[in-house]
Design a protein around this motif. Structure first.
Motif, short mmCIF file in Angstrom:
data_model
loop_
_atom_site.label_atom_id
_atom_site.label_comp_id
_atom_site.label_asym_id
_atom_site.label_seq_id
_atom_site.Cartn_x
_atom_site.Cartn_y
_atom_site.Cartn_z
N GLU A 11 0.83 -1.20 0.00
CA GLU A 11 0.00 0.00 0.00
C GLU A 11 0.86 1.25 0.00
O GLU A 11 0.58 2.22 -0.72
CB GLU A 11 -0.94 0.00 1.21
N ARG A 15 1.14 4.24 -2.85
CA ARG A 15 1.01 5.67 -2.58
C ARG A 15 2.20 6.44 -3.16
O ARG A 15 2.04 7.51 -3.76
CB ARG A 15 0.94 5.91 -1.07
N GLU A 27 -2.70 10.56 -1.33
CA GLU A 27 -3.37 10.02 -0.14
C GLU A 27 -4.89 10.11 -0.29
O GLU A 27 -5.62 9.18 0.07
CB GLU A 27 -2.92 10.80 1.10
N PHE A 41 -5.99 7.43 -2.73
CA PHE A 41 -5.90 6.11 -2.11
C PHE A 41 -7.11 5.86 -1.20
O PHE A 41 -7.72 4.79 -1.23
CB PHE A 41 -4.61 5.99 -1.31
N ARG A 61 -6.08 2.30 -5.65
CA ARG A 61 -5.05 1.62 -4.87
C ARG A 61 -3.77 1.32 -5.63
O ARG A 61 -2.88 0.65 -5.10
CB ARG A 61 -5.64 0.32 -4.30
N SER A 62 -3.65 1.79 -6.87
CA SER A 62 -2.44 1.54 -7.64
C SER A 62 -2.40 2.47 -8.84
O SER A 62 -3.42 3.03 -9.25
CB SER A 62 -2.39 0.08 -8.12
#
Length: 199
Positions: free
Chosen positions: A25, A29, A44, A47, A52-53
């Protein structure tokens, strides 16, 4: 139940340890934050909102991304998506290069592989052999730094640096490692992202 969830959603779910998940994770970020026009604060936010990617960011719709506060409109969103796609390709290229390197190294003898580690020469190998450390893997697994200091005559800093180069050789170094001053960023570190410095 992971298996049931996989059956119900037809998603392939990989099970990782909690520490591995946190590491993945944090790396995601950092990859997003490395993109021009994103930065740490927006990364942030993205996310937390479900991106998430960089792979997910690269395939999102400009209008969806533009709706996020701080993005700055559809044109900016399109630019971020394009750069995310470029980073995805670069990360895949690096991964393939690393895969090929590891395959080539696997064909070497244990001694040849040790000599491929930065900072290792014939004299050092003899000292490692004296304490039954005969391969890169054995050296990597050795956690007693005092033992390595005594066996090699190296300082603690030099032993830690050697351990870092061993991890790099094995493809295991990450941004979380304390990098020696003369060390490049690990292969997983995105272009332009800040590297961790040695204490």
């Amino acid at each position: 139940n992971v298996r049931l969830a996989s059956q119900l959603t037809t998603w392939r779910i990989n099970i990782h340890s909690e520490s591995k998940v946190r590491e993945m994770e944090e790396l995601a970020r950092r990859h997003m934050a490395a993109l021009e026009g994103v930065g740490h604060e927006l990364a942030e936010t993205l996310f937390k909102l479900g991106w998430r990617s960089v792979e997910e960011l690269a395939t999102t719709k400009p209008e969806d991304l533009a709706s996020i506060p701080g993005v700055g409109g559809q044109e900016t969103a399109k630019g971020i998506i394009e750069r995310a796609g470029q980073l995805v390709l670069e990360l895949r290229r690096r991964a393939e290069v690393e895969k090929q390197r590891l395959a080539e190294e696997a064909r070497k003898t244990d001694e040849e592989r040790l000599l491929s580690v930065q900072g290792v020469d014939g004299a050092l190998i003899e000292k490692l052999y004296a304490v039954e450390l005969r391969s890169v893997e054995q050296l990597h697994k050795e956690e007693d730094l005092a033992k390595l200091e005594a066996a090699t005559g190296l300082s603690r800093h030099d032993v830690e640096t050697l351990k870092y180069w061993v991890k790099t050789y094995l493809g295991l170094a990450t941004w979380k490692d304390h990098l020696p001053e003369d060390a490049p960023a690990p292969p997983s570190e995105p272009q332009g992202a800040p590297a961790e410095s040695a204490p």
